[in-house]
Design a protein around this motif. Structure first.
Motif, PDB file in Angstrom:
ATOM      1  N   LEU A 158      49.486 -27.158  26.288  1.00  0.00           N
ATOM      2  CA  LEU A 158      49.386 -26.053  25.105  1.00  0.00           C
ATOM      3  C   LEU A 158      47.982 -25.930  24.854  1.00  0.00           C
ATOM      4  O   LEU A 158      47.501 -24.682  24.616  1.00  0.00           O
ATOM      5  CB  LEU A 158      50.301 -26.357  23.972  1.00  0.00           C
ATOM      6  CG  LEU A 158      51.775 -26.586  24.189  1.00  0.00           C
ATOM      7  CD1 LEU A 158      52.349 -27.133  22.949  1.00  0.00           C
ATOM      8  CD2 LEU A 158      52.092 -25.190  24.484  1.00  0.00           C
ATOM      9  N   ALA A 159      47.059 -27.068  24.882  1.00  0.00           N
ATOM     10  CA  ALA A 159      45.795 -26.820  24.660  1.00  0.00           C
ATOM     11  C   ALA A 159      44.940 -26.022  25.723  1.00  0.00           C
ATOM     12  O   ALA A 159      44.200 -25.072  25.479  1.00  0.00           O
ATOM     13  CB  ALA A 159      45.076 -28.279  24.432  1.00  0.00           C
ATOM     14  N   LEU A 160      45.393 -26.081  26.930  1.00  0.00           N
ATOM     15  CA  LEU A 160      44.897 -25.639  28.009  1.00  0.00           C
ATOM     16  C   LEU A 160      45.167 -23.859  27.966  1.00  0.00           C
ATOM     17  O   LEU A 160      44.369 -22.930  28.181  1.00  0.00           O
ATOM     18  CB  LEU A 160      45.102 -25.977  29.472  1.00  0.00           C
ATOM     19  CG  LEU A 160      44.560 -27.543  29.833  1.00  0.00           C
ATOM     20  CD1 LEU A 160      45.170 -28.145  30.774  1.00  0.00           C
ATOM     21  CD2 LEU A 160      42.889 -27.232  30.026  1.00  0.00           C
ATOM     22  N   ALA A 161      46.378 -23.528  27.566  1.00  0.00           N
ATOM     23  CA  ALA A 161      46.896 -22.301  27.529  1.00  0.00           C
ATOM     24  C   ALA A 161      46.166 -21.675  26.233  1.00  0.00           C
ATOM     25  O   ALA A 161      45.597 -20.617  26.355  1.00  0.00           O
ATOM     26  CB  ALA A 161      48.257 -22.371  27.251  1.00  0.00           C
ATOM     27  N   THR A 162      46.044 -22.196  25.235  1.00  0.00           N
ATOM     28  CA  THR A 162      45.080 -21.704  24.168  1.00  0.00           C
ATOM     29  C   THR A 162      43.741 -21.462  24.548  1.00  0.00           C
ATOM     30  O   THR A 162      43.260 -20.533  24.105  1.00  0.00           O
ATOM     31  CB  THR A 162      45.285 -22.771  22.929  1.00  0.00           C
ATOM     32  OG1 THR A 162      46.955 -23.085  22.534  1.00  0.00           O
ATOM     33  CG2 THR A 162      44.565 -22.176  21.649  1.00  0.00           C
TER      34      THR A 162
ATOM     35  N   TRP B 102      37.099 -20.496  34.683  1.00  0.00           N
ATOM     36  CA  TRP B 102      37.502 -21.021  36.015  1.00  0.00           C
ATOM     37  C   TRP B 102      37.718 -22.515  35.649  1.00  0.00           C
ATOM     38  O   TRP B 102      38.758 -23.096  36.231  1.00  0.00           O
ATOM     39  CB  TRP B 102      36.377 -20.808  36.733  1.00  0.00           C
ATOM     40  CG  TRP B 102      36.351 -21.132  38.082  1.00  0.00           C
ATOM     41  CD1 TRP B 102      37.534 -21.939  38.946  1.00  0.00           C
ATOM     42  CD2 TRP B 102      35.504 -20.914  39.325  1.00  0.00           C
ATOM     43  NE1 TRP B 102      37.080 -22.055  40.036  1.00  0.00           N
ATOM     44  CE2 TRP B 102      35.995 -21.555  40.280  1.00  0.00           C
ATOM     45  CE3 TRP B 102      34.124 -20.803  39.102  1.00  0.00           C
ATOM     46  CZ2 TRP B 102      35.232 -21.567  41.763  1.00  0.00           C
ATOM     47  CZ3 TRP B 102      33.314 -20.804  40.322  1.00  0.00           C
ATOM     48  CH2 TRP B 102      34.142 -21.334  41.463  1.00  0.00           C
ATOM     49  N   SER B 103      37.044 -23.173  34.971  1.00  0.00           N
ATOM     50  CA  SER B 103      37.117 -24.832  34.893  1.00  0.00           C
ATOM     51  C   SER B 103      38.462 -24.918  34.183  1.00  0.00           C
ATOM     52  O   SER B 103      39.203 -25.849  34.668  1.00  0.00           O
ATOM     53  CB  SER B 103      35.958 -25.196  33.909  1.00  0.00           C
ATOM     54  OG  SER B 103      34.921 -24.977  34.564  1.00  0.00           O
ATOM     55  N   ILE B 104      38.920 -24.332  33.282  1.00  0.00           N
ATOM     56  CA  ILE B 104      40.063 -24.579  32.592  1.00  0.00           C
ATOM     57  C   ILE B 104      41.248 -23.994  33.463  1.00  0.00           C
ATOM     58  O   ILE B 104      42.180 -25.002  33.611  1.00  0.00           O
ATOM     59  CB  ILE B 104      40.148 -23.362  31.300  1.00  0.00           C
ATOM     60  CG1 ILE B 104      39.263 -23.995  30.352  1.00  0.00           C
ATOM     61  CG2 ILE B 104      41.627 -23.576  30.754  1.00  0.00           C
ATOM     62  CD1 ILE B 104      39.389 -25.257  29.813  1.00  0.00           C
ATOM     63  N   SER B 105      41.037 -23.132  34.302  1.00  0.00           N
ATOM     64  CA  SER B 105      42.075 -22.685  35.221  1.00  0.00           C
ATOM     65  C   SER B 105      42.284 -23.851  36.241  1.00  0.00           C
ATOM     66  O   SER B 105      43.452 -24.216  36.738  1.00  0.00           O
ATOM     67  CB  SER B 105      41.788 -21.214  36.105  1.00  0.00           C
ATOM     68  OG  SER B 105      42.682 -21.136  37.081  1.00  0.00           O
TER      69      SER B 105
ATOM     70  N   SER C 257      45.729 -25.831  36.818  1.00  0.00           N
ATOM     71  CA  SER C 257      46.371 -26.020  38.190  1.00  0.00           C
ATOM     72  C   SER C 257      46.625 -27.623  38.412  1.00  0.00           C
ATOM     73  O   SER C 257      47.704 -27.904  38.763  1.00  0.00           O
ATOM     74  CB  SER C 257      45.268 -25.410  39.304  1.00  0.00           C
ATOM     75  OG  SER C 257      45.195 -24.452  39.335  1.00  0.00           O
ATOM     76  N   ALA C 258      45.810 -28.343  38.038  1.00  0.00           N
ATOM     77  CA  ALA C 258      45.785 -29.795  38.200  1.00  0.00           C
ATOM     78  C   ALA C 258      46.936 -30.317  37.383  1.00  0.00           C
ATOM     79  O   ALA C 258      47.722 -31.326  37.960  1.00  0.00           O
ATOM     80  CB  ALA C 258      44.288 -30.618  37.944  1.00  0.00           C
ATOM     81  N   GLU C 259      47.279 -29.910  36.117  1.00  0.00           N
ATOM     82  CA  GLU C 259      48.021 -30.432  35.231  1.00  0.00           C
ATOM     83  C   GLU C 259      49.418 -29.882  35.862  1.00  0.00           C
ATOM     84  O   GLU C 259      50.492 -30.685  35.818  1.00  0.00           O
ATOM     85  CB  GLU C 259      48.007 -29.851  33.957  1.00  0.00           C
ATOM     86  CG  GLU C 259      48.916 -30.310  32.831  1.00  0.00           C
ATOM     87  CD  GLU C 259      48.853 -31.571  32.591  1.00  0.00           C
ATOM     88  OE1 GLU C 259      49.757 -32.339  31.849  1.00  0.00           O
ATOM     89  OE2 GLU C 259      47.851 -32.415  32.833  1.00  0.00           O
ATOM     90  N   ILE C 260      49.649 -28.663  36.628  1.00  0.00           N
ATOM     91  CA  ILE C 260      50.937 -28.186  37.154  1.00  0.00           C
ATOM     92  C   ILE C 260      51.343 -29.112  38.176  1.00  0.00           C
ATOM     93  O   ILE C 260      52.404 -29.690  38.093  1.00  0.00           O
ATOM     94  CB  ILE C 260      50.648 -26.643  37.552  1.00  0.00           C
ATOM     95  CG1 ILE C 260      50.485 -25.751  36.111  1.00  0.00           C
ATOM     96  CG2 ILE C 260      51.928 -26.533  38.192  1.00  0.00           C
ATOM     97  CD1 ILE C 260      50.385 -24.472  36.506  1.00  0.00           C
ATOM     98  N   ARG C 261      50.402 -29.317  39.149  1.00  0.00           N
ATOM     99  CA  ARG C 261      50.676 -30.560  40.491  1.00  0.00           C
ATOM    100  C   ARG C 261      50.914 -31.690  39.836  1.00  0.00           C
ATOM    101  O   ARG C 261      51.911 -32.217  40.367  1.00  0.00           O
ATOM    102  CB  ARG C 261      49.160 -30.370  41.100  1.00  0.00           C
ATOM    103  CG  ARG C 261      49.053 -29.322  42.049  1.00  0.00           C
ATOM    104  CD  ARG C 261      48.031 -29.391  43.000  1.00  0.00           C
ATOM    105  NE  ARG C 261      46.824 -30.019  42.468  1.00  0.00           N
ATOM    106  CZ  ARG C 261      45.863 -29.142  42.098  1.00  0.00           C
ATOM    107  NH1 ARG C 261      45.780 -27.830  42.210  1.00  0.00           N
ATOM    108  NH2 ARG C 261      44.659 -29.651  41.698  1.00  0.00           N
ATOM    109  N   TYR C 262      50.257 -32.206  38.705  1.00  0.00           N
ATOM    110  CA  TYR C 262      50.463 -33.455  38.321  1.00  0.00           C
ATOM    111  C   TYR C 262      52.025 -33.464  37.516  1.00  0.00           C
ATOM    112  O   TYR C 262      53.087 -34.383  37.797  1.00  0.00           O
ATOM    113  CB  TYR C 262      49.729 -33.901  37.112  1.00  0.00           C
ATOM    114  CG  TYR C 262      50.213 -35.208  36.400  1.00  0.00           C
ATOM    115  CD1 TYR C 262      49.766 -36.332  36.925  1.00  0.00           C
ATOM    116  CD2 TYR C 262      50.547 -35.126  34.978  1.00  0.00           C
ATOM    117  CE1 TYR C 262      50.254 -37.888  36.535  1.00  0.00           C
ATOM    118  CE2 TYR C 262      51.205 -36.469  34.636  1.00  0.00           C
ATOM    119  CZ  TYR C 262      50.824 -37.610  35.337  1.00  0.00           C
ATOM    120  OH  TYR C 262      51.115 -39.008  34.621  1.00  0.00           O
ATOM    121  N   LEU C 263      52.509 -32.283  36.883  1.00  0.00           N
ATOM    122  CA  LEU C 263      53.742 -32.527  36.306  1.00  0.00           C
ATOM    123  C   LEU C 263      54.686 -32.129  37.286  1.00  0.00           C
ATOM    124  O   LEU C 263      56.063 -32.508  37.188  1.00  0.00           O
ATOM    125  CB  LEU C 263      54.010 -31.064  35.033  1.00  0.00           C
ATOM    126  CG  LEU C 263      52.898 -31.414  34.160  1.00  0.00           C
ATOM    127  CD1 LEU C 263      53.240 -30.463  32.992  1.00  0.00           C
ATOM    128  CD2 LEU C 263      53.829 -32.709  33.235  1.00  0.00           C
TER     129      LEU C 263
END
Length: 151
Positions: free
Chosen positions: A34-38, A75-78, A82-88
């Motif tokens: 949620l913090a990354l999306a924000t 770009w850094s947040i993106s 991506s890393a968070e999605i792969r982890y989940l």
């Protein structure tokens, strides 16, 4: 019983502690997501604000470089998303993701240096360029090592 095992009497408590930590870790990743999306929303808004201010100030070069710096943060947040999605999805966190983020931040600093308030010194530019070069080399080495066949 070996030294690293708990006594059998603690097994139910151990299972409960593990379940609680797994739940807490899952909750933490939801908060991170949620913090990354924000932050995507905020950096996107900031980018358009930078473009608007550049147009109003009639200083497109300065504004473009500043807006490009904001895009580098996006770009850094993106990359982190991506890393968070792969982890989940069950993958391990890849170290090259974090090296990519650091490399992008080094490049961002080099891009916005010409438009910062104080003119950068030669040694400051050299330090940031050298750091970016080292991060780039490290990134290439890690990617290369991952493509090598395992023995």
């Amino acid at each position: 019983m070996t030294q690293d095992q708990l006594p059998e009497e603690f097994a139910p408590l151990n299972r409960l502690a593990i379940k609680a930590m797994l739940w807490l870790n899952g909750f933490a990743h939801i908060v991170i997501g949620l913090a990354l999306a924000t932050s995507v929303i905020m950096f996107t808004w900031l980018f358009f604000k930078d473009v608007q201010e550049a147009a109003y100030a009639h200083n497109l070069v300065h504004g473009f470089l500043h807006a490009l710096g904001t895009l580098m943060l996006l770009w850094s947040i993106s990359a982190l998303i991506s890393a968070e999605i792969r982890y989940l999805n069950g993958s391990k966190l890849a170290v090259e993701t974090f090296i990519e983020v650091v490399l992008v931040l080094f490049l961002r600093k080099l891009i916005v240096m010409p438009v910062q308030d104080a003119a950068p010194t030669f040694s400051e530019v050299g330090m940031w360029a050298g750091g970016a070069f080292m991060m780039g080399v490290l990134y290439v080495l890690i990617r290369w090592s991952q493509k090598q066949p395992s023995d």
